[in-house]
Every structure is written in C-alpha cells, then in structure tokens.
Design a protein around this motif. Structure first.
Motif, PDB file in Angstrom:
ATOM      1  N   LYS A 235     -21.426-111.257   9.657  1.00  0.00           N
ATOM      2  CA  LYS A 235     -21.599-111.000  11.069  1.00  0.00           C
ATOM      3  C   LYS A 235     -20.237-110.723  11.678  1.00  0.00           C
ATOM      4  CE  LYS A 235     -23.216-113.067  15.389  1.00  0.00           C
ATOM      5  NZ  LYS A 235     -23.795-114.283  16.038  1.00  0.00           N
ATOM      6  N   ILE A 236     -20.100-109.601  12.351  1.00  0.00           N
ATOM      7  CA  ILE A 236     -18.821-109.218  12.936  1.00  0.00           C
ATOM      8  C   ILE A 236     -18.720-109.766  14.359  1.00  0.00           C
ATOM      9  CG2 ILE A 236     -17.401-107.287  13.721  1.00  0.00           C
ATOM     10  CD1 ILE A 236     -18.499-105.662  11.440  1.00  0.00           C
ATOM     11  N   ASN A 237     -17.677-110.516  14.630  1.00  0.00           N
ATOM     12  CA  ASN A 237     -17.431-110.989  15.987  1.00  0.00           C
ATOM     13  C   ASN A 237     -16.563-109.953  16.698  1.00  0.00           C
ATOM     14  OD1 ASN A 237     -18.904-113.439  15.671  1.00  0.00           O
ATOM     15  ND2 ASN A 237     -17.182-114.274  14.507  1.00  0.00           N
ATOM     16  N   SER A 238     -15.261-110.121  16.682  1.00  0.00           N
ATOM     17  CA  SER A 238     -14.380-109.082  17.213  1.00  0.00           C
ATOM     18  C   SER A 238     -13.742-108.338  16.044  1.00  0.00           C
ATOM     19  CB  SER A 238     -13.294-109.696  18.092  1.00  0.00           C
ATOM     20  OG  SER A 238     -12.358-110.406  17.297  1.00  0.00           O
ATOM     21  N   LEU A 239     -13.376-107.098  16.271  1.00  0.00           N
ATOM     22  CA  LEU A 239     -12.721-106.310  15.221  1.00  0.00           C
ATOM     23  C   LEU A 239     -11.404-106.954  14.815  1.00  0.00           C
ATOM     24  CD1 LEU A 239     -12.681-103.702  13.500  1.00  0.00           C
ATOM     25  CD2 LEU A 239     -11.413-102.619  15.377  1.00  0.00           C
TER      26      LEU A 239
ATOM     27  N   SER B 148      -9.337-104.301  23.801  1.00  0.00           N
ATOM     28  CA  SER B 148      -9.056-102.901  24.097  1.00  0.00           C
ATOM     29  C   SER B 148      -7.710-102.471  23.526  1.00  0.00           C
ATOM     30  CB  SER B 148      -9.073-102.670  25.617  1.00  0.00           C
ATOM     31  OG  SER B 148     -10.344-102.954  26.151  1.00  0.00           O
ATOM     32  N   ILE B 149      -6.718-103.338  23.690  1.00  0.00           N
ATOM     33  CA  ILE B 149      -5.376-103.033  23.175  1.00  0.00           C
ATOM     34  C   ILE B 149      -5.407-102.938  21.655  1.00  0.00           C
ATOM     35  CG2 ILE B 149      -3.035-103.932  22.900  1.00  0.00           C
ATOM     36  CD1 ILE B 149      -3.345-105.166  25.723  1.00  0.00           C
ATOM     37  N   TYR B 150      -6.093-103.903  21.011  1.00  0.00           N
ATOM     38  CA  TYR B 150      -6.148-103.895  19.547  1.00  0.00           C
ATOM     39  C   TYR B 150      -6.867-102.646  19.040  1.00  0.00           C
ATOM     40  CZ  TYR B 150      -6.803-105.275  14.718  1.00  0.00           C
ATOM     41  OH  TYR B 150      -6.773-105.284  13.337  1.00  0.00           O
ATOM     42  N   GLU B 151      -7.965-102.285  19.668  1.00  0.00           N
ATOM     43  CA  GLU B 151      -8.720-101.113  19.227  1.00  0.00           C
ATOM     44  C   GLU B 151      -7.932 -99.828  19.459  1.00  0.00           C
ATOM     45  OE1 GLU B 151     -12.687-101.214  20.790  1.00  0.00           O
ATOM     46  OE2 GLU B 151     -13.098-103.187  19.908  1.00  0.00           O
ATOM     47  N   GLN B 152      -7.103 -99.787  20.492  1.00  0.00           N
ATOM     48  CA  GLN B 152      -6.255 -98.622  20.703  1.00  0.00           C
ATOM     49  C   GLN B 152      -5.196 -98.521  19.597  1.00  0.00           C
ATOM     50  OE1 GLN B 152      -6.526 -96.149  23.354  1.00  0.00           O
ATOM     51  NE2 GLN B 152      -5.332 -95.201  21.723  1.00  0.00           N
ATOM     52  N   LEU B 153      -4.657 -99.659  19.189  1.00  0.00           N
ATOM     53  CA  LEU B 153      -3.691 -99.677  18.088  1.00  0.00           C
ATOM     54  C   LEU B 153      -4.349 -99.212  16.792  1.00  0.00           C
ATOM     55  CD1 LEU B 153      -1.863-103.074  18.798  1.00  0.00           C
ATOM     56  CD2 LEU B 153      -0.919-100.771  19.093  1.00  0.00           C
ATOM     57  N   VAL B 154      -5.585 -99.669  16.558  1.00  0.00           N
ATOM     58  CA  VAL B 154      -6.325 -99.246  15.368  1.00  0.00           C
ATOM     59  C   VAL B 154      -6.580 -97.746  15.418  1.00  0.00           C
ATOM     60  CG1 VAL B 154      -8.575 -99.376  14.210  1.00  0.00           C
ATOM     61  CG2 VAL B 154      -7.403-101.467  14.900  1.00  0.00           C
ATOM     62  N   ALA B 155      -6.931 -97.225  16.593  1.00  0.00           N
ATOM     63  CA  ALA B 155      -7.192 -95.789  16.734  1.00  0.00           C
ATOM     64  C   ALA B 155      -5.958 -94.969  16.383  1.00  0.00           C
ATOM     65  CB  ALA B 155      -7.647 -95.474  18.162  1.00  0.00           C
ATOM     66  N   THR B 156      -4.784 -95.442  16.816  1.00  0.00           N
ATOM     67  CA  THR B 156      -3.531 -94.743  16.514  1.00  0.00           C
ATOM     68  C   THR B 156      -3.240 -94.769  15.019  1.00  0.00           C
ATOM     69  OG1 THR B 156      -2.638 -95.364  18.682  1.00  0.00           O
ATOM     70  CG2 THR B 156      -1.049 -94.680  17.000  1.00  0.00           C
ATOM     71  N   GLU B 157      -3.434 -95.951  14.407  1.00  0.00           N
ATOM     72  CA  GLU B 157      -3.201 -96.095  12.965  1.00  0.00           C
ATOM     73  C   GLU B 157      -4.177 -95.238  12.163  1.00  0.00           C
ATOM     74  OE1 GLU B 157      -3.554 -99.690   9.709  1.00  0.00           O
ATOM     75  OE2 GLU B 157      -2.698-100.165  11.672  1.00  0.00           O
ATOM     76  N   LEU B 158      -5.434 -95.221  12.593  1.00  0.00           N
ATOM     77  CA  LEU B 158      -6.447 -94.424  11.916  1.00  0.00           C
ATOM     78  C   LEU B 158      -6.127 -92.937  11.999  1.00  0.00           C
ATOM     79  CD1 LEU B 158      -9.209 -94.146  10.503  1.00  0.00           C
ATOM     80  CD2 LEU B 158     -10.281 -94.243  12.774  1.00  0.00           C
ATOM     81  N   HIS B 159      -5.673 -92.503  13.162  1.00  0.00           N
ATOM     82  CA  HIS B 159      -5.301 -91.102  13.352  1.00  0.00           C
ATOM     83  C   HIS B 159      -4.207 -90.675  12.374  1.00  0.00           C
ATOM     84  CE1 HIS B 159      -4.187 -87.405  15.483  1.00  0.00           C
ATOM     85  NE2 HIS B 159      -2.944 -87.833  15.466  1.00  0.00           N
ATOM     86  N   LYS B 160      -3.171 -91.505  12.238  1.00  0.00           N
ATOM     87  CA  LYS B 160      -2.064 -91.188  11.324  1.00  0.00           C
ATOM     88  C   LYS B 160      -2.551 -91.142   9.882  1.00  0.00           C
ATOM     89  CE  LYS B 160       1.558 -93.186  14.249  1.00  0.00           C
ATOM     90  NZ  LYS B 160       2.591 -94.264  14.373  1.00  0.00           N
ATOM     91  N   TRP B 161      -3.430 -92.074   9.530  1.00  0.00           N
ATOM     92  CA  TRP B 161      -3.974 -92.112   8.169  1.00  0.00           C
ATOM     93  C   TRP B 161      -4.810 -90.875   7.882  1.00  0.00           C
ATOM     94  CZ3 TRP B 161      -9.175 -92.681   6.519  1.00  0.00           C
ATOM     95  CH2 TRP B 161      -9.334 -92.930   5.145  1.00  0.00           C
TER      96      TRP B 161
END
Length: 260
Positions: A77-81, A6-19
């Motif tokens: 095959k994707i395990n965790s993001l 959850s923490i990692y995906e939230q960090l990705v969401a923030t980075e994606l938003h800025k991009w």
C-alpha cells in the motif's frame, strides 16, 4: 496535497526528465565502435556455444522469475511517494551491499567460484526488482509485470542502441503489454544474453584475476546493482500518472499536480 509532497514530486519530475533524456540519447561514436568490436568477437564464437549460453541464461532467468520465492510478495500500500521511495532506496542499498559481499566472496575464490557469481548475483538483482515493483504497488504475480522487470534489466545492461529500442517499448507500455504473447518462450533470449554479456564482460573479467578478483567483484557488483535499482525507480515513476504530464522535449520539466 502538502507542500512537502509537492516539492518532492517536482524534484522527482526533474530527475525523471533527465533520466528520460539519457535513455533517448543516440549512441556515441565510442558506443558504436565498442558494439562493432563485440559483434566481431561474438561472430567468432561457434554457434553451438551461443546456443548453449542462451539456453543456460534463459533457464536460469526463467527459474529466478518463476521460482517459488518470487511468487508470494503482494503489492504494498503506497502512502506518500516520498515515504515509498525512502524505503526503496534503503532496499537498494541493502541489495547493493549484499551483492558486493557475494562478488567479493566469489572473486576471492578464483575462477571456479567466479562461475557461481552469475546465478547468485542474478538472483539478488531479480529479488530487488521484484521488491521495488511491489513497493510501487505492482503485482508481480502478473506475467506482464515480469516482462516489464526483464525490460528494466535490459535497459540497465545493454548497449545504447538496444537501450533506445527497449525504452521506446517502455514508453508505450500500456499498448505493448496488450500485444504480449502468453508464452515467455517467445521472448528474445539470445539478444537478452548477448547484450548482458557484452555489457558486463570486461568488468567481470577483472574478477578472475588472482589478487584483485575480490575487490573487483565487490566494486562491480555494488555499482551495477545500485545502477539497476535507480533504473527501476525511474522506470516505475514513468508509469505514474502524476508524471505523465512532464514536459519531455523542450524547456524545463514541469509537473501538473492535482488540487487536493
């Protein structure tokens, strides 16, 4: 879903938003001025030269896109993001370092060897994009996925004005891909080559200068290959259903995560 995920995906969401904000940014005065100068230079170049370059870039790119070395990789095959992206970052570093070595070698060899830099570097960049797509679970045997790879390439190596147009298509990819023609010849290769040339021309000119060509070739190839890899990561994140609920326009980005 674990708290770590959850923490990692939230960090990705923030980075994606800025991009995404950067991709939507309107061209600055400097961007517009530079583009006008490049357009004037391109207008001076004879039409037959443009046609020859367009044909060469089209054939080289088509060869790379549809070459035998690019048709056998199966979706991973994707395990965790987090685990998937750790592997992707390793591969981006590998391709960036390989591109730096190639740029240094061709830069050291002077003008004639520098001419070989274009197809060699293009091949490395495309192989990296194919591998990134596969690791995110996309089938690169699909013609439309290869068009998406070309979109990522253009998004990285284009003026801000053209980047805005490409990004708009990528945001609506589910709709755009259904409207794609079956023939890749209909792709706008002229704009593709002009934007690419205009973007890298100044940096790559340094590669032709005796004495500094090897250093310039290594630095430019490494930097731009790394940039392409990061662009690809965000381009594929954008297609992930987990991040389609990111608030893009106002406030801080938030991510609605499913309960598991």
């Amino acid at each position: 879903m674990s708290s770590t995920s959850s923490i990692y995906e939230q960090l990705v969401a923030t980075e994606l938003h800025k991009w995404q904000q950067a991709m939507r940014k309107r061209p600055s005065f400097w961007n517009k001025t530079t583009k006008k100068v490049q357009k004037k230079i391109n207008n001076i170049i004879p039409e037959k030269v443009h046609l020859a370059i367009t044909k060469a870039i089209k054939e080289i790119t088509r060869g790379v896109l549809f070459g035998s070395g690019f048709t056998t990789r199966k979706p991973r095959k994707i395990n965790s993001l987090e685990e998937t992206e750790a592997k992707i970052k390793e591969r981006i570093n590998f391709y960036s370092s390989s591109a730096a070595v190639e740029g240094a070698a061709t830069g050291f060899g002077g003008f004639l060897l520098s001419l070989a830099d274009f197809p060699l570097w293009l091949t490395l960049k495309m192989k990296m994009l194919f591998e990134i797509a596969s690791r995110y679970g996309y089938d690169t045997k699909d013609y439309k996925e290869r068009i998406y790879i070309l979109y990522i390439f253009q998004l990285t190596f284009s003026s801000q004005q053209h980047r805005n147009m490409i990004f708009e298509n990528m945001e609506s990819w589910d709709l755009i891909k259904e409207q794609l023609p079956d023939d890749l010849n209909t792709f706008d290769w002229r704009t593709f080559q002009l934007e690419y040339r205009d973007y890298i021309d100044l940096a790559k000119l340094l590669q032709l200068i005796p004495g500094v060509g090897a250093i310039a070739g290594a630095l430019v190839n490494h930097m731009l290959t790394n940039k392409l890899g990061k662009t690809a990561m965000n381009a594929y994140r954008m297609r992930d259903n987990r991040f389609k609920k990111v608030k893009l326009l106002t406030g801080n980005p938030t991510l609605s995560l499913p309960d598991k």
